[in-house]
Design a protein around this motif. Structure first.
Motif, PDB file in Angstrom:
ATOM      1  N   HIS A 215       0.865  -1.183   0.000  1.00 18.54           N
ATOM      2  CA  HIS A 215       0.000   0.000   0.000  1.00 18.54           C
ATOM      3  C   HIS A 215       0.904   1.237   0.000  1.00 18.54           C
ATOM      4  O   HIS A 215       1.792   1.376   0.842  1.00 18.54           O
ATOM      5  CB  HIS A 215      -0.913   0.021   1.238  1.00 18.54           C
ATOM      6  N   PHE A 216       0.656   2.141  -0.952  1.00 19.58           N
ATOM      7  CA  PHE A 216       1.550   3.279  -1.148  1.00 19.58           C
ATOM      8  C   PHE A 216       0.792   4.595  -1.021  1.00 19.58           C
ATOM      9  O   PHE A 216      -0.332   4.734  -1.529  1.00 19.58           O
ATOM     10  CB  PHE A 216       2.203   3.200  -2.537  1.00 19.58           C
ATOM     11  N   THR A 217       1.424   5.544  -0.351  1.00 21.20           N
ATOM     12  CA  THR A 217       0.906   6.905  -0.259  1.00 21.20           C
ATOM     13  C   THR A 217       2.044   7.856  -0.598  1.00 21.20           C
ATOM     14  O   THR A 217       3.153   7.714  -0.078  1.00 21.20           O
ATOM     15  CB  THR A 217       0.384   7.218   1.159  1.00 21.20           C
ATOM     16  N   VAL A 218       1.786   8.811  -1.486  1.00 18.57           N
ATOM     17  CA  VAL A 218       2.818   9.774  -1.884  1.00 18.57           C
ATOM     18  C   VAL A 218       2.284  11.184  -1.650  1.00 18.57           C
ATOM     19  O   VAL A 218       1.264  11.577  -2.220  1.00 18.57           O
ATOM     20  CB  VAL A 218       3.215   9.612  -3.360  1.00 18.57           C
ATOM     21  N   ASP A 219       2.975  11.926  -0.811  1.00 17.13           N
ATOM     22  CA  ASP A 219       2.622  13.314  -0.514  1.00 17.13           C
ATOM     23  C   ASP A 219       3.305  14.238  -1.526  1.00 17.13           C
ATOM     24  O   ASP A 219       4.329  13.893  -2.118  1.00 17.13           O
ATOM     25  CB  ASP A 219       3.072  13.650   0.912  1.00 17.13           C
ATOM     26  N   GLU A 220       2.737  15.437  -1.717  1.00 15.89           N
ATOM     27  CA  GLU A 220       3.311  16.442  -2.617  1.00 15.89           C
ATOM     28  C   GLU A 220       3.586  15.847  -3.996  1.00 15.89           C
ATOM     29  O   GLU A 220       4.650  16.064  -4.599  1.00 15.89           O
ATOM     30  CB  GLU A 220       4.607  17.032  -2.017  1.00 15.89           C
ATOM     31  N   PHE A 221       2.612  15.132  -4.522  1.00 19.04           N
ATOM     32  CA  PHE A 221       2.813  14.398  -5.771  1.00 19.04           C
ATOM     33  C   PHE A 221       3.049  15.338  -6.951  1.00 19.04           C
ATOM     34  O   PHE A 221       3.592  14.919  -7.985  1.00 19.04           O
ATOM     35  CB  PHE A 221       1.603  13.495  -6.037  1.00 19.04           C
ATOM     36  N   GLN A 222       2.655  16.598  -6.809  1.00 17.21           N
ATOM     37  CA  GLN A 222       2.897  17.545  -7.907  1.00 17.21           C
ATOM     38  C   GLN A 222       4.385  17.816  -8.093  1.00 17.21           C
ATOM     39  O   GLN A 222       4.793  18.315  -9.146  1.00 17.21           O
ATOM     40  CB  GLN A 222       2.154  18.868  -7.655  1.00 17.21           C
ATOM     41  N   ASP A 223       5.198  17.494  -7.108  1.00 21.85           N
ATOM     42  CA  ASP A 223       6.633  17.767  -7.185  1.00 21.85           C
ATOM     43  C   ASP A 223       7.455  16.539  -7.557  1.00 21.85           C
ATOM     44  O   ASP A 223       8.689  16.571  -7.491  1.00 21.85           O
ATOM     45  CB  ASP A 223       7.133  18.335  -5.856  1.00 21.85           C
ATOM     46  N   VAL A 224       6.805  15.443  -7.947  1.00 23.17           N
ATOM     47  CA  VAL A 224       7.525  14.241  -8.332  1.00 23.17           C
ATOM     48  C   VAL A 224       8.250  14.470  -9.669  1.00 23.17           C
ATOM     49  O   VAL A 224       7.698  15.052 -10.602  1.00 23.17           O
ATOM     50  CB  VAL A 224       6.543  13.055  -8.456  1.00 23.17           C
ATOM     51  N   SER A 225       9.493  14.011  -9.743  1.00 25.77           N
ATOM     52  CA  SER A 225      10.265  14.086 -10.983  1.00 25.77           C
ATOM     53  C   SER A 225      10.068  12.797 -11.771  1.00 25.77           C
ATOM     54  O   SER A 225       9.597  11.785 -11.243  1.00 25.77           O
ATOM     55  CB  SER A 225      11.751  14.266 -10.659  1.00 25.77           C
ATOM     56  N   PRO A 226      10.450  12.792 -13.058  1.00 26.64           N
ATOM     57  CA  PRO A 226      10.367  11.549 -13.830  1.00 26.64           C
ATOM     58  C   PRO A 226      11.110  10.385 -13.183  1.00 26.64           C
ATOM     59  O   PRO A 226      10.643   9.245 -13.211  1.00 26.64           O
ATOM     60  CB  PRO A 226      10.979  11.935 -15.178  1.00 26.64           C
TER      61      PRO A 226
END
Length: 591
Positions: A215-226
């Protein structure tokens, strides 16, 4: 089953928290309770048996945010969740699997990229200055997080760096990589690349990670790089339980490789994705949100923020946002400092006041103007609180005292030790190192005075060490000065946005549509840091600056209410007085 994780949530927050399966995108506007939703969702999953804590990976971007997430989960009774940054998670996996895969310990981490670049440049017979080396380091980071080869980098960024043309920059990058390999070292971006490569090349490593995390949760997903997105996909495998949380309007790291498209296109790239919009803001007054909404109207992924009601009684309206024009930077700094002094004189706590600006260079005049008013200020981006020499010395002495029996209460002991190090009843004059050290010691004493009843000196020092590890720094009783980038994720009741002029915000080198849009999002971040009072200012200066285009885009519908009026000729917005501000009771606070 406990319902604790479901208490105190609004309808949209509850929807996000109770949607535990499948791909979920939570579009969370500023001040809408993003971290609360993330932690309560994980806790609810554990409470219901849908999640096992050890099978949850929660990824964020800073060690401080990861520490806060772990702390909130502990408060909800959840232990064992892997709440880490991308780099910390990748490094842990590298260190664990590398001996099995390579038969040796993992390489060391480069501790100073600029220094290593200087050695590489020396080997080439060139001597770039430190500023150029720093910029080349940034170019290396961008190349790697966007997953480009050196040749692809040269084609994408053909202008070079400083006096180095692109071919020389490419040669320097190759020399850097060769020297790094010779020393058997990895830089921070290599950690992500190596982890991704290991997962791709070693099926047993991928199988082990897929078994561990479900189970995965990613915060601030708008700042993810490629690169980070690729690593996340490798971690996830064919698992469908992924929740991403972000706000496209707060994408302010595109220059470093962040790509908001991963958030904006999440619903179309993940079959049966559930999208939940959090638009009820628990931080800011409605008038402040009106300014923020106007600034972002029509932009991709923009949310329409609305202020939450007071709930426990009538809310006293806060001051409407106000814009002030000045003739030059010195007058602007003095005017802002005068407004801050008036607020403090009216009883406002300095800790609830922040002055934000686009670039660090803008802080110099402010520091002087505040010191002239006798106001102490803390500039974010300097040394961390627990790394300050006076704090480190005090902690050593407190730790030593904690092993011996004490005859007085522990607060008295803390006070005595801090006084022996220079804490006095009255603070030194503002604007110097003595005042800075005094404020740090005073902050330690306040922590002791606010400790729960029954706290021992040993328990207090243990708590200080835990705070240091989690980067949970106490608030010093000072006004905060910060760049807009440094202010991300923070909030204050009273915020002043300085230098809202062409050439400063947007900054002069923002020339393309995408770059100006990023500057707009920076302004949005600054505006949404304010809870009760927002003021903005700009000055003409020697170059006859014009008011920022963002002021014109916002228009007079939301700013004129604060007493702003259009000046002749420039189409600017001006307030009648630099000190046209006053104390105000606040709107609903963050949840």
């Amino acid at each position: 089953m406990s319902d604790r994780a479901l208490e105190g949530l609004d309808d949209r927050q509850l929807e996000a928290v109770t949607t535990l399966r499948g791909p979920v995108a939570v579009l969370a506007g500023a001040g809408t309770g993003k971290t609360r939703v993330i932690t309560h969702r994980i806790a609810h999953g554990v409470d219901t048996g849908a999640y096992s804590p050890g099978r949850v990976m929660a990824v964020t971007f800073t060690a401080k945010a990861a520490g806060e997430m772990r702390g909130r989960l502990r408060a909800l009774g959840v232990e064992g969740v892997a709440a880490r940054t991308f780099h910390a998670a990748a490094l842990a996996q590298l260190n664990y699997f590398w001996p099995t895969v390579a038969g040796d310990s993992a390489p060391a981490i480069v501790d100073n990229k600029v220094r290593l670049l200087a050695h590489a440049a020396d080997g080439m017979g060139i001597e770039p200055d430190t500023a150029t080396l720093r910029d080349v380091a940034s170019e290396i980071e961008w190349r790697k997080v966007t997953m480009r080869s050196i040749e692809q980098y040269a084609a994408a960024r053909p202008n070079g760096v400083g006096r180095l043309d692109v071919s020389r920059v490419a040669d320097l990058q190759r020399a850097y990589e060769k020297l790094k390999d010779q020393r058997r070292q990895l830089d921070f971006e290599d950690v992500l690349l190596a982890c991704a490569g290991m997962l791709e090349a070693e099926p047993h490593v991928a199988a082990s990670v897929h078994e561990q995390y479900r189970h995965f949760t990613v915060d601030e997903f708008q700042d993810v790089s490629p690169l980070q997105h690729r690593l996340l996909e490798l971690w996830r495998g064919d698992r469908r339980d992924i929740c991403v949380v972000g706000d496209a309007s707060q994408t302010i790291y595109s220059f470093a490789g962040a790509d908001a498209r991963f958030l904006l296109e999440f619903a179309s790239t993940h079959e049966d994705a559930r999208v939940v919009r959090l638009e009820t803001n628990y931080r800011s007054d409605a008038a402040i949100l009106a300014v923020a909404n106007e600034l972002m109207r029509g932009r991709p992924g923009a949310l329409e923020l609305t202020a939450a009601g007071g709930g426990d009684g009538a809310v006293v309206p806060a001051d409407p946002p106000i814009v002030t024009a000045y003739e030059d930077d010195v007058a602007e700094a003095r005017g802002v400092a005068g407004g801050v002094a008036a607020r403090i004189a009216a009883g406002v706590d300095p800790r609830t006041i922040a002055i934000l600006y686009r670039a660090h260079a803008q802080s110099a005049e402010l520091v002087r103007a505040l010191a002239d008013q006798g106001i102490a200020a803390t500039v974010l981006g300097g040394k961390r609180f627990f790394d300050l020499p006076e704090v480190r010395q005090a902690l050593m002495e407190l730790r030593a005292a904690s092993v011996a029996p004490i005859e007085t209460g522990f607060v008295d002991t803390v006070r005595d030790i801090l006084r022996s190090r220079g804490l006095t009843d009255e603070p030194p004059q503002a604007g110097g190192a003595l005042r800075d050290a005094w404020e740090a010691r005073a902050a330690l004493l306040r922590l002791a005075e606010e400790a729960p009843e029954g706290t021992t000196l040993r328990g207090f020092t243990d708590e200080l060490q835990a705070r240091a590890r989690a980067q949970h720094e106490p608030a010093m009783r000072t006004v905060t000065l910060a760049t807009l980038h440094a202010a991300k994720g923070l909030e204050w009741d009273h915020v002043h946005l300085l230098g809202v002029a062409e050439g400063l915000l947007p900054i002069s080198y923002a020339t393309t549509f995408e770059q100006v849009d990023e500057e707009r999002r920076l302004a949005y971040v600054g505006i949404t840091r304010a809870g009760r009072v927002l003021s903005l200012s700009w000055s003409r200066g020697l170059r006859d600056r014009q008011p920022s285009r963002f002021l014109r885009e916002i228009g007079t519908g939301t700013l004129r209410a604060g007493g702003a009026r259009a000046s002749s000729g420039a189409g600017s917005l001006r307030a009648g007085s630099a000190n046209a501000t006053g104390g105000a009771a606040g709107s609903a606070r963050p949840r």
